[in-house]
Design an enzyme around this catalytic site. Structure first.
Site, PDB file in Angstrom:
ATOM      1  N   HIS A 372       0.799  -1.232   0.000  1.00  0.00           N
ATOM      2  CA  HIS A 372       0.000   0.000   0.000  1.00  0.00           C
ATOM      3  C   HIS A 372       0.825   1.272   0.000  1.00  0.00           C
ATOM      4  CE1 HIS A 372      -3.969  -1.848   0.863  1.00  0.00           C
ATOM      5  NE2 HIS A 372      -3.207  -2.808   1.388  1.00  0.00           N
ATOM      6  N   LYS A 565      -7.813  13.946   4.693  1.00  0.00           N
ATOM      7  CA  LYS A 565      -6.926  12.783   4.628  1.00  0.00           C
ATOM      8  C   LYS A 565      -5.904  12.959   5.739  1.00  0.00           C
ATOM      9  CE  LYS A 565      -5.984  14.096   0.311  1.00  0.00           C
ATOM     10  NZ  LYS A 565      -6.203  12.871  -0.458  1.00  0.00           N
ATOM     11  N   ARG A 566      -5.085  11.927   5.998  1.00  0.00           N
ATOM     12  CA  ARG A 566      -4.037  12.097   6.987  1.00  0.00           C
ATOM     13  C   ARG A 566      -3.149  13.293   6.605  1.00  0.00           C
ATOM     14  NH1 ARG A 566      -3.490   8.040  11.044  1.00  0.00           N
ATOM     15  NH2 ARG A 566      -1.634   9.216  11.619  1.00  0.00           N
ATOM     16  N   LYS A 571       1.271  14.487   0.933  1.00  0.00           N
ATOM     17  CA  LYS A 571      -0.095  14.792   0.498  1.00  0.00           C
ATOM     18  C   LYS A 571      -0.285  16.293   0.237  1.00  0.00           C
ATOM     19  CE  LYS A 571      -1.988  10.811   3.072  1.00  0.00           C
ATOM     20  NZ  LYS A 571      -2.709   9.969   2.093  1.00  0.00           N
ATOM     21  N   THR A 673      -8.336   6.769  -1.700  1.00  0.00           N
ATOM     22  CA  THR A 673      -9.701   6.238  -1.789  1.00  0.00           C
ATOM     23  C   THR A 673     -10.705   7.342  -1.460  1.00  0.00           C
ATOM     24  OG1 THR A 673      -9.348   5.399   0.457  1.00  0.00           O
ATOM     25  CG2 THR A 673      -9.232   3.807  -1.337  1.00  0.00           C
ATOM     26  N   LYS A 677     -14.537   8.407  -3.074  1.00  0.00           N
ATOM     27  CA  LYS A 677     -15.759   8.750  -2.335  1.00  0.00           C
ATOM     28  C   LYS A 677     -16.285  10.110  -2.794  1.00  0.00           C
ATOM     29  CE  LYS A 677     -13.678   6.256   1.399  1.00  0.00           C
ATOM     30  NZ  LYS A 677     -12.749   6.360   2.535  1.00  0.00           N
TER      31      LYS A 677
END
Ligand code: 26W
Length: 830
Positions: A372, A565-566, A571, A673, A677
């Site tokens: 992952h 998100k984290r 990111k 992911t 959504k």
């Protein structure tokens, strides 16, 4: 359907309970009054508990029958092993999947109880960090819906993911004791407990036949007790099982020491045993090498394998060599449970008496591994000395696997010692380490990444040597999300509108959403108006949450620009923040032409030890405070940081999003992911060419996606001579933004606190190369604003995003796992 021949299930006939509103109401009332001993006016939580029991009862017959079917001799089963299952709430999800939402609402009306309020009482089961854990939960939902014999194995952490509080703009962590009021969904099954060994030493001996054998002795044992959570399929009477292990002390723990008079040592031993399942490690990207974490991993792997073997033997099987690999497959969620490779070898060789080669044949045919992440710091390695002390027998087995494996490498590439060094399961160095990913690869017949680009980058980079050896083992399985939770449950308004037009088949077969495409034609004004109104209603719901949690007013007619998100540098929440500051400057400079009113929402947790991520949270809050209180800004721009982002917040956020921020440095986000959504719920994506963004772009078309930034190969090429200051010198806006931050405008009373963040951005070794993408990001955000100005066009693009999201259902993902890896027979194929 169910197995009438199985003696355990022949004895009692179970009748389905009635599901009309009146019976549901009576049962709820019976639980509340006669079981819980609570009456009208009691705390709302008891209404939740009573309703949960009412619904749980209605899962029991299906649950039992599903087990009976899966226990049929000869049935092939898959076991999904994961240190994380980020389940969230179960009540509303079970209502959707049982099709009981409407009747329950009616039933509760008669008791003046309100379903929405009751649902809010359920604590999230936060047994995961982020994407990997939530993916496991979505997989469980889809497997039950597809009626696949898949059992989930995880740990029943007493404390889940920490609760995030914001204190003076900084993240603070509170423990999440989610089980403190009990968990009405779980069923404890002490009859299936397992004994797990730790420590001790190994001993060679000859068995009755004179064969040399090894036993693991003088161990400190721990008991693993399973707790089962029901996983209901969507309206199909199937209920799969998520089996979570709790650690507890053995009965004999205290006898010896107690008799010796060392009472406190005895209690200490008991505590150590119970610590194993105490808390989820809140790290989502860097391994921390903690001994307790290795204990957790072995605890999960060993108890789950023993349980799977128990189940298999209970169906009458004894012939390991002929049938075990044909009837069992273990999917390992990242490297976290991969000690299972060595543990299965240990069980087969030491406990079942198989020869090494036969045991290896079996093991390497029933293990499969999913990777992952590409981040090197997330690759798990355990010091050999730790293994030696904690799991001495497993270390011996790993050495043996390694010796045989390296012989194979040497045969294939004679004399290539460098390759042998690279591929060895043991990394040499001052501290010798076991490379868990290598163990997983060597022991598995299937290795997959989680999006097309990610799988490609794995075989070109990290796993290249192994790909050259065994190309046939490697494959891709692009992630998905379950449309039951993420559309049907989270977005009832949009779901009703969709169902009105194309029927309700989309809930089981998400590709049917393609039937919405004609409604994006300009002629379909009425539908588009309703789509827009639905989004607006969902935005009001989110605005209320933001008001309550952040005391910030979001105007529902503004563009809702969302990044949840984290918090991690790769990111690039910072890139988003630089853009916000850029917009703020434009307002202050009066350069507002073509600007649109925008509400930016950022949410996510930082690993408690990740200093930079925590500083980024502080910076978001500091910028928010200044922007939101500046009268000149006057509603044109809002920024809020939503505290304690979790599964149940996403259920409010996704339906309300206009713009989905997926802006990771290309090549770093394995899949994502949240991106799926948000797309499913009609958000447009602004994103880099990374992870599953690429597949989203392909599905929806470039004209409905805001693509920007360097590609993965460009990022790597630039790395060698990245000169961030050049971007600053060449870009007035970027210079203005950085200068404004550096000036202390957002931290007047806390001088210097953002210097390190700025320095990181300007460092030529910045791995995330944020400044390199600033200009292209800002330019693409201008395209976003332009698109938003044409509200009718935006709505059509929104419809097309939902219409083209069918591929991103975990039903599709699970069908692919099943076709290529698991080869299970669905109960529906009977
Ligand atoms: C060893 C500590 C640790 C714990 C968790 C290291 C790494 C992790 C995970 C890899 C973190 C994670 O959740 N990864 C995410 O997995 C999602 C599901 O496949 C992907 O969509 C995300 O891109 C990936 O970051």
């Amino acid at each position: 359907m169910s197995n009438a021949n199985n003696p355990d299930y022949r004895l009692m006939r179970l009748e389905y309970l009635t599901n009309d509103a009146e019976t549901l109401g009576n049962d709820y009332h019976r639980y509340l009054s006669y079981f819980l001993g609570r009456f009208q006016g009691c705390p709302e939580f008891y209404n939740y508990e009573a309703l949960a029991y009412t619904i749980r009862e209605r899962l029991m017959v299906g649950w039992r029958n599903t087990w009976a079917d899966y226990l049929e001799p000869g049935t092939r089963r898959a076991y999904y092993m994961s240190l994380e299952f980020l389940i969230g709430r179960s009540l509303s999800n079970n209502l959707i999947n049982l099709g009981l939402t409407g009747n329950v609402k009616t039933a509760l009306d008669n008791y003046c109880a309100n379903l929405e309020a009751i649902v809010e009482e359920e604590p999230d089961a936060g047994l995961g960090n982020g994407g990997l854990g939530r993916l496991a939960a979505c997989f469980m939902d889809s497997c039950a819906t597809l009626r696949l014999p898949v059992i989930g194995y995880g740990i029943r952490y007493e404390y889940g993911m920490f609760r995030q509080r914001i204190n003076n703009g900084y993240q603070a962590e509170d423990p999440d004791h989610w089980l403190s009021d009990g968990n009405p969904w779980e069923i404890e099954r002490p009859e299936y407990k397992q004994r797990i060994q730790f420590g001790g030493r190994t001993e060679r001996y000859n068995d009755a036949q004179g064969k040399p054998r090894v036993r693991w002795v003088e161990t400190s044992d721990v008991i693993a007790v399973p707790f089962d959570m029901p996983i209901a399929g969507y309206k199909n009477d199937t209920v799969n099982t998520l089996r979570l292990w709790k650690s507890s002390a053995t009965n004999e723990f205290d006898l010896q020491e107690f008799n010796d008079g060392s009472y406190s040592e005895a209690v200490q031993a008991k505590n150590n045993a119970e610590h194993i399942s105490m808390v989820l490690y809140p790290n989502d990207s860097s391994e921390n090498g903690k001994e307790l974490r290795l204990r957790q991993q072995y605890f999960l792997a060993s108890s789950s394998l023993k349980d799977a073997i128990r189940i298999w033997e209970a169906s009458g099987q004894t012939q390991y060599e002929r049938f075990f690999a044909a009837e069992n497959v273990f999917q390992m969620n990242d490297t976290h449970p991969t000690i299972a490779v060595a543990e299965l070898m240990r069980i087969l060789v030491d406990e079942k008496g198989l020869e090494w080669d036969a045991a290896w044949q079996i093991t390497s045919k029933c293990m499969a591994y999913t990777n992952h992440t590409l981040l090197p710091e997330a690759l798990e390695r355990w010091p050999v000395h730790l293994f030696e002390r904690l799991l001495p027998r497993l270390l011996e087995i790993i050495y043996e696997i390694n010796a045989r494996f390296l012989t194979e490498v040497a045969r294939r590439w004679p004399g290539d010692v460098d390759r042998q060094r690279r591929m060895s399961l043991i990394e040499e160095g001052p501290v010798r380490q076991v490379r868990m990913a290598w163990l997983a690869i060597v022991g598995s017949f299937s290795i997959n990444g989680v999006a097309a680009l990610h799988s490609q980058l794995l075989i070109e980079g990290l796993f290249r040597d192994f790909y050259e050896l065994w190309p046939e083992k490697f494959n891709n399985k692009t992630n998905g999300v379950t449309p039951r939770r993420w559309v049907a449950q989270a977005n009832p308004l949009m779901s009703a509108l969709i169902t009105e037009k194309i029927g309700d088949g989309w809930v089981r077969d998400l590709s049917q959403l393609a039937g919405l495409k004609p409604y994006a034609e300009p002629a379909q004004r009425e539908f588009q108006q309703r789509w827009h109104d639905t989004k607006l209603a969902n935005k009001r719901r989110l605005a209320a949450l933001v008001k309550a949690e952040c005391q910030v007013d979001f105007d529902p007619t503004a563009l809702f620009d969302i990044q949840v998100k984290r918090i991690h540098e790769y990111k690039r929440q910072l890139l988003n923040l630089l853009h916000v500051v850029h917009l703020y400057r434009r307002i202050r400079l009066g350069k507002t032409e073509n600007m649109v009113n925008r509400c930016v929402l950022i949410g996510g947790k930082a690993a408690p030890g990740y200093i930079m991520a925590k500083r980024i949270i502080k910076m978001i809050n500091s910028v928010a405070q200044v922007v939101n209180s500046d009268p000149e800004v006057d509603g044109k721009l809002k920024l809020a940081f939503l505290p304690n982002y979790r599964v149940s917040s996403m259920e409010i956020i996704a339906p309300a999003a206009d713009l989905s921020e997926q802006i990771s440095t290309a090549g770093k986000e394995a899949s994502g992911t949240g991106n799926m959504k948000l797309m499913m719920n009609g958000a447009l994506t602004i994103g880099t060419y990374d992870g599953a963004n690429i597949e989203i772009l392909d599905a929806v078309g470039a004209e409905n996606f805001f693509l920007f930034g360097l590609r993965a190969n460009e990022v790597e090429a630039l790395r060698r001579n990245y000169r961030p200051w050049e971007y600053v010198e060449q870009d007035e806006d970027l210079k203005g933004v950085l200068d404004l931050i550096r000036s202390g405008h957002f931290n007047q009373w806390e001088p210097g606190i953002f210097d390190r963040v700025l320095d990181a951005l300007l460092n030529p070794n910045d791995p995330w190369m944020t400044l390199a993408d600033f200009r292209s990001y800002v330019a693409m955000q201008e395209q976003v604003a332009k698109a938003w100005q044409d509200q009718e066009r935006w709505t059509r693009m929104s419809i097309l995003n939902t219409a083209n999201s069918g591929f991103f259902s975990t039903d599709r993902t699970m069908l692919e796992y099943n076709q290529d890896i698991w080869h299970l027979k669905s109960l529906s194929d009977d």
